[in-house]
Scaffold this active site. Structure first.
Site, short mmCIF file in Angstrom:
data_model
loop_
_atom_site.label_atom_id
_atom_site.label_comp_id
_atom_site.label_asym_id
_atom_site.label_seq_id
_atom_site.Cartn_x
_atom_site.Cartn_y
_atom_site.Cartn_z
N HIS A 104 0.86 -1.20 0.00
CA HIS A 104 0.00 0.00 0.00
C HIS A 104 0.88 1.23 0.00
CE1 HIS A 104 0.63 -1.50 4.07
NE2 HIS A 104 0.67 -0.23 4.46
N HIS A 106 0.94 5.07 1.00
CA HIS A 106 0.26 6.09 1.80
C HIS A 106 0.31 7.42 1.03
CE1 HIS A 106 0.34 3.91 5.79
NE2 HIS A 106 1.33 3.27 5.19
P1 5GP Z 1 1.69 0.12 7.29
O1 5GP Z 1 2.18 0.34 8.68
O2 5GP Z 1 1.60 -1.34 6.98
O3 5GP Z 1 2.43 0.90 6.27
O4 5GP Z 1 0.25 0.75 7.26
C1 5GP Z 1 -0.93 0.06 7.40
C2 5GP Z 1 -2.01 1.10 7.35
O5 5GP Z 1 -3.25 0.43 7.25
C3 5GP Z 1 -2.08 1.96 8.62
O6 5GP Z 1 -1.95 3.33 8.27
C4 5GP Z 1 -3.42 1.65 9.22
O7 5GP Z 1 -4.05 2.78 9.75
C5 5GP Z 1 -4.19 1.10 8.03
N1 5GP Z 1 -5.17 0.10 8.40
C6 5GP Z 1 -4.99 -0.94 9.26
N2 5GP Z 1 -6.10 -1.69 9.31
C7 5GP Z 1 -7.00 -1.12 8.47
C8 5GP Z 1 -8.33 -1.45 8.11
O8 5GP Z 1 -8.92 -2.40 8.57
N3 5GP Z 1 -8.93 -0.63 7.20
C9 5GP Z 1 -8.29 0.44 6.65
N4 5GP Z 1 -8.98 1.19 5.79
N5 5GP Z 1 -7.04 0.79 6.99
C10 5GP Z 1 -6.40 0.01 7.89
#
Ligand code: 5GP
Ligand code: ZN
Length: 132
Positions: A104, A106
């Site tokens: 993903h 951001h």
């Molecule tokens: P990472 O730390 O893996 O780069 O970011 C994961 C992102 O996914 C975080 O910003 C978190 O807020 C988001 N996130 C986690 N669980 C969910 C979810 O169930 N739904 C959505 N829409 N975002 C999520």
């Protein structure tokens, strides 16, 4: 903390792609709101395919993600003129802070004064190293 998984059956983002309405979608990629936004309007852009990180994306997936980044930037700025900058970030791997193992990107809108001193931005991935 659960162990990293690349099993799409357990993947929250695969479930969102299968069941939620996108904020936008283009070709192989899909965008939705982050559930715990860093700032108002924080979006995630993902490949529809369960791919664990940026380095696993195909050229087409990267092209479609890039298209969405540009389209969404434009839409956010038109909708909210207080947005004056963006951070684009990808955590690749547990040790780099990744918590959901479906790639993903951001897209984080930034506004003047949203923090005391924005200098260094994404350098802040290591606390204390943002300023230089
Ligand atoms: P990472 O730390 O893996 O780069 O970011 C994961 C992102 O996914 C975080 O910003 C978190 O807020 C988001 N996130 C986690 N669980 C969910 C979810 O169930 N739904 C959505 N829409 N975002 C999520
Ligand atoms: Zn997935």
């Amino acid at each position: 903390m659960p162990a990293p998984t690349d099993d799409s059956a357990d993947c929250i983002f695969c479930k969102i792609i299968a069941s939620a309405s996108p904020v936008a979608e283009h070709g192989a990629c899909f965008a939705f709101h982050d559930k715990y936004p860093v700032t108002d309007g924080h979006l995630l852009i993902v490949p529809k395919r369960h791919a664990p990180d940026y380095f696993s994306l195909t050229a087409d997936e990267k092209k479609d993600a890039d298209y969405l980044l540009h389209q969404l930037r434009e839409a956010i700025q038109q909708e909210d003129p207080s947005v004056t900058g963006f951070n684009i970030g990808i955590n690749n791997g547990f040790d780099a802070g990744q918590t959901v193992f479906h790639c993903h990107i951001h897209l984080i809108p930034r506004r003047k004064g949203d923090c005391e001193n924005p200098r260094g931005g994404v350098r802040g991935v290591i606390p204390g190293k943002r300023g230089y």
